[in-house]
Design a protein around this motif. Structure first.
Motif, PDB file in Angstrom:
ATOM      1  N   ARG A 288      19.428 -20.563  -1.495  1.00  0.00           N
ATOM      2  CA  ARG A 288      18.859 -20.238  -0.341  1.00  0.00           C
ATOM      3  C   ARG A 288      19.703 -19.222   0.447  1.00  0.00           C
ATOM      4  N   VAL A 289      20.945 -19.149   0.112  1.00  0.00           N
ATOM      5  CA  VAL A 289      21.601 -17.921   0.854  1.00  0.00           C
ATOM      6  C   VAL A 289      21.318 -16.526  -0.014  1.00  0.00           C
ATOM      7  N   LEU A 290      20.904 -16.585  -1.171  1.00  0.00           N
ATOM      8  CA  LEU A 290      20.558 -15.646  -1.836  1.00  0.00           C
ATOM      9  C   LEU A 290      19.148 -15.057  -1.763  1.00  0.00           C
ATOM     10  N   LYS A 291      18.246 -16.148  -1.213  1.00  0.00           N
ATOM     11  CA  LYS A 291      16.895 -15.915  -1.161  1.00  0.00           C
ATOM     12  C   LYS A 291      16.332 -14.430  -1.068  1.00  0.00           C
ATOM     13  N   ASN A 292      16.764 -13.480  -0.187  1.00  0.00           N
ATOM     14  CA  ASN A 292      16.241 -12.353  -0.188  1.00  0.00           C
ATOM     15  C   ASN A 292      16.874 -11.177  -0.777  1.00  0.00           C
ATOM     16  N   SER A 293      18.030 -11.339  -1.641  1.00  0.00           N
ATOM     17  CA  SER A 293      18.817 -10.508  -2.414  1.00  0.00           C
ATOM     18  C   SER A 293      18.434 -10.253  -3.529  1.00  0.00           C
ATOM     19  N   GLU A 294      19.046  -9.242  -4.230  1.00  0.00           N
ATOM     20  CA  GLU A 294      18.829  -8.627  -5.458  1.00  0.00           C
ATOM     21  C   GLU A 294      19.474  -9.683  -6.413  1.00  0.00           C
ATOM     22  N   GLU A 295      20.558 -10.145  -6.050  1.00  0.00           N
ATOM     23  CA  GLU A 295      21.068 -11.136  -7.191  1.00  0.00           C
ATOM     24  C   GLU A 295      20.477 -12.270  -7.400  1.00  0.00           C
ATOM     25  N   LEU A 296      19.244 -12.938  -6.741  1.00  0.00           N
ATOM     26  CA  LEU A 296      18.706 -14.009  -7.013  1.00  0.00           C
ATOM     27  C   LEU A 296      18.089 -14.076  -8.304  1.00  0.00           C
ATOM     28  N   HIS A 297      17.518 -13.115  -8.793  1.00  0.00           N
ATOM     29  CA  HIS A 297      17.127 -13.319 -10.059  1.00  0.00           C
ATOM     30  C   HIS A 297      18.003 -13.826 -11.257  1.00  0.00           C
ATOM     31  N   SER A 298      19.204 -12.819 -11.102  1.00  0.00           N
ATOM     32  CA  SER A 298      20.276 -13.364 -12.034  1.00  0.00           C
ATOM     33  C   SER A 298      20.821 -14.645 -11.850  1.00  0.00           C
ATOM     34  N   TRP A 299      21.127 -14.845 -10.498  1.00  0.00           N
ATOM     35  CA  TRP A 299      21.487 -16.308 -10.362  1.00  0.00           C
ATOM     36  C   TRP A 299      20.464 -17.445 -10.964  1.00  0.00           C
ATOM     37  N   ARG A 300      19.398 -17.406 -10.695  1.00  0.00           N
ATOM     38  CA  ARG A 300      18.349 -18.203 -11.142  1.00  0.00           C
ATOM     39  C   ARG A 300      18.304 -18.137 -12.833  1.00  0.00           C
ATOM     40  N   ARG A 301      18.778 -17.100 -13.453  1.00  0.00           N
ATOM     41  CA  ARG A 301      18.663 -17.192 -14.978  1.00  0.00           C
ATOM     42  C   ARG A 301      19.808 -17.952 -15.435  1.00  0.00           C
TER      43      ARG A 301
ATOM     44  N   LEU B 115      14.099 -27.622 -14.162  1.00  0.00           N
ATOM     45  CA  LEU B 115      13.750 -26.825 -15.432  1.00  0.00           C
ATOM     46  C   LEU B 115      12.529 -26.218 -15.319  1.00  0.00           C
ATOM     47  N   GLU B 116      11.366 -26.871 -15.092  1.00  0.00           N
ATOM     48  CA  GLU B 116      10.220 -26.447 -14.754  1.00  0.00           C
ATOM     49  C   GLU B 116      10.223 -25.421 -13.694  1.00  0.00           C
ATOM     50  N   GLU B 117      10.614 -25.951 -12.586  1.00  0.00           N
ATOM     51  CA  GLU B 117      10.700 -25.067 -11.352  1.00  0.00           C
ATOM     52  C   GLU B 117      11.401 -23.534 -11.729  1.00  0.00           C
ATOM     53  N   LEU B 118      12.342 -23.522 -12.567  1.00  0.00           N
ATOM     54  CA  LEU B 118      13.098 -22.502 -12.595  1.00  0.00           C
ATOM     55  C   LEU B 118      12.388 -21.801 -13.737  1.00  0.00           C
ATOM     56  N   LEU B 119      11.773 -22.292 -14.451  1.00  0.00           N
ATOM     57  CA  LEU B 119      11.101 -21.391 -15.655  1.00  0.00           C
ATOM     58  C   LEU B 119       9.875 -20.874 -14.900  1.00  0.00           C
ATOM     59  N   CYS B 120       9.359 -21.197 -14.145  1.00  0.00           N
ATOM     60  CA  CYS B 120       8.009 -20.620 -13.540  1.00  0.00           C
ATOM     61  C   CYS B 120       8.400 -19.315 -12.673  1.00  0.00           C
ATOM     62  N   VAL B 121       9.892 -19.408 -12.123  1.00  0.00           N
ATOM     63  CA  VAL B 121      10.229 -18.237 -11.297  1.00  0.00           C
ATOM     64  C   VAL B 121      10.856 -17.146 -12.335  1.00  0.00           C
ATOM     65  N   VAL B 122      11.585 -17.436 -13.225  1.00  0.00           N
ATOM     66  CA  VAL B 122      12.308 -16.663 -14.054  1.00  0.00           C
ATOM     67  C   VAL B 122      11.491 -16.242 -15.298  1.00  0.00           C
ATOM     68  N   GLU B 123      10.810 -17.010 -15.989  1.00  0.00           N
ATOM     69  CA  GLU B 123       9.841 -16.899 -17.103  1.00  0.00           C
ATOM     70  C   GLU B 123      10.397 -16.272 -18.197  1.00  0.00           C
ATOM     71  N   GLU B 124      11.632 -16.296 -18.170  1.00  0.00           N
ATOM     72  CA  GLU B 124      12.466 -15.935 -19.556  1.00  0.00           C
ATOM     73  C   GLU B 124      13.473 -16.608 -19.744  1.00  0.00           C
ATOM     74  N   VAL B 125      13.887 -16.911 -21.235  1.00  0.00           N
ATOM     75  CA  VAL B 125      15.021 -17.873 -21.448  1.00  0.00           C
ATOM     76  C   VAL B 125      15.907 -17.098 -22.596  1.00  0.00           C
ATOM     77  N   ASP B 126      17.050 -17.637 -22.609  1.00  0.00           N
ATOM     78  CA  ASP B 126      17.913 -17.079 -23.696  1.00  0.00           C
ATOM     79  C   ASP B 126      17.254 -17.996 -25.021  1.00  0.00           C
ATOM     80  N   PRO B 127      17.034 -17.189 -26.080  1.00  0.00           N
ATOM     81  CA  PRO B 127      16.575 -17.880 -27.213  1.00  0.00           C
ATOM     82  C   PRO B 127      17.649 -19.147 -27.690  1.00  0.00           C
ATOM     83  N   ASP B 128      18.811 -18.954 -27.797  1.00  0.00           N
ATOM     84  CA  ASP B 128      19.463 -19.854 -28.334  1.00  0.00           C
ATOM     85  C   ASP B 128      19.562 -21.350 -27.451  1.00  0.00           C
ATOM     86  N   ASP B 129      19.322 -21.030 -26.114  1.00  0.00           N
ATOM     87  CA  ASP B 129      19.184 -22.194 -25.214  1.00  0.00           C
ATOM     88  C   ASP B 129      17.933 -22.609 -25.549  1.00  0.00           C
TER      89      ASP B 129
END
Length: 123
Positions: free
Chosen positions: A25-38, A71-85
């Motif tokens: 929530r704190v990172l909501k409008n920052s550039e770091e949010l996508h990396s954090w979600r990954r 997991l489903e929620e995060l996948l909907c916004v990130v749309e990419e995963v580490d292949p090993d994970d």
């Protein structure tokens, strides 16, 4: 903040997820949010794998269910995963939770999200 994703990987760590949600929530409008979600997505997948491996009898169904929904929620916004994970989650999940309706539903959503780009490229 850097050590939180590792703490989230431990099974059933709801307090750490509450902190992660607050950071999101704190990172909501920052550039770091996508990396954090990954990082959160990776931690969520690793946490589920740990749960499935250690609790083969589905005794922590409510915790697993909340993790799967996260997991489903995060996948909907990130749309990419580490292949090993991803490989580890699918392999372990199908091995121990192939009858779990919530797991199968989230797996189906994940497959649709992750492979939609590939199917549009092949047409």
């Amino acid at each position: 903040m850097d050590q939180l994703p590792a703490a989230l990987e431990r099974a059933g760590n709801e307090e750490s997820w509450a902190v992660a949600d607050a950071i999101s929530r704190v990172l909501k409008n920052s550039e770091e949010l996508h990396s954090w979600r990954r990082h959160l997505l990776s931690a969520c997948m690793k946490g589920l794998v740990a749960m499935y491996s250690s609790s083969k009898d589905e005794s922590k169904q409510e915790v697993e269910r909340s993790m799967l929904l996260r997991l489903e929620e995060l996948l909907c916004v990130v749309e990419e995963v580490d292949p090993d994970d991803w490989c580890s989650l699918v392999k372990t999940g199908l091995k121990y939770r192939y009858r779990d309706e919530t797991f199968l539903k989230v797996l189906n959503v994940a497959v649709q999200l992750l492979y939609k780009k590939e199917s549009s490229h092949s047409q």
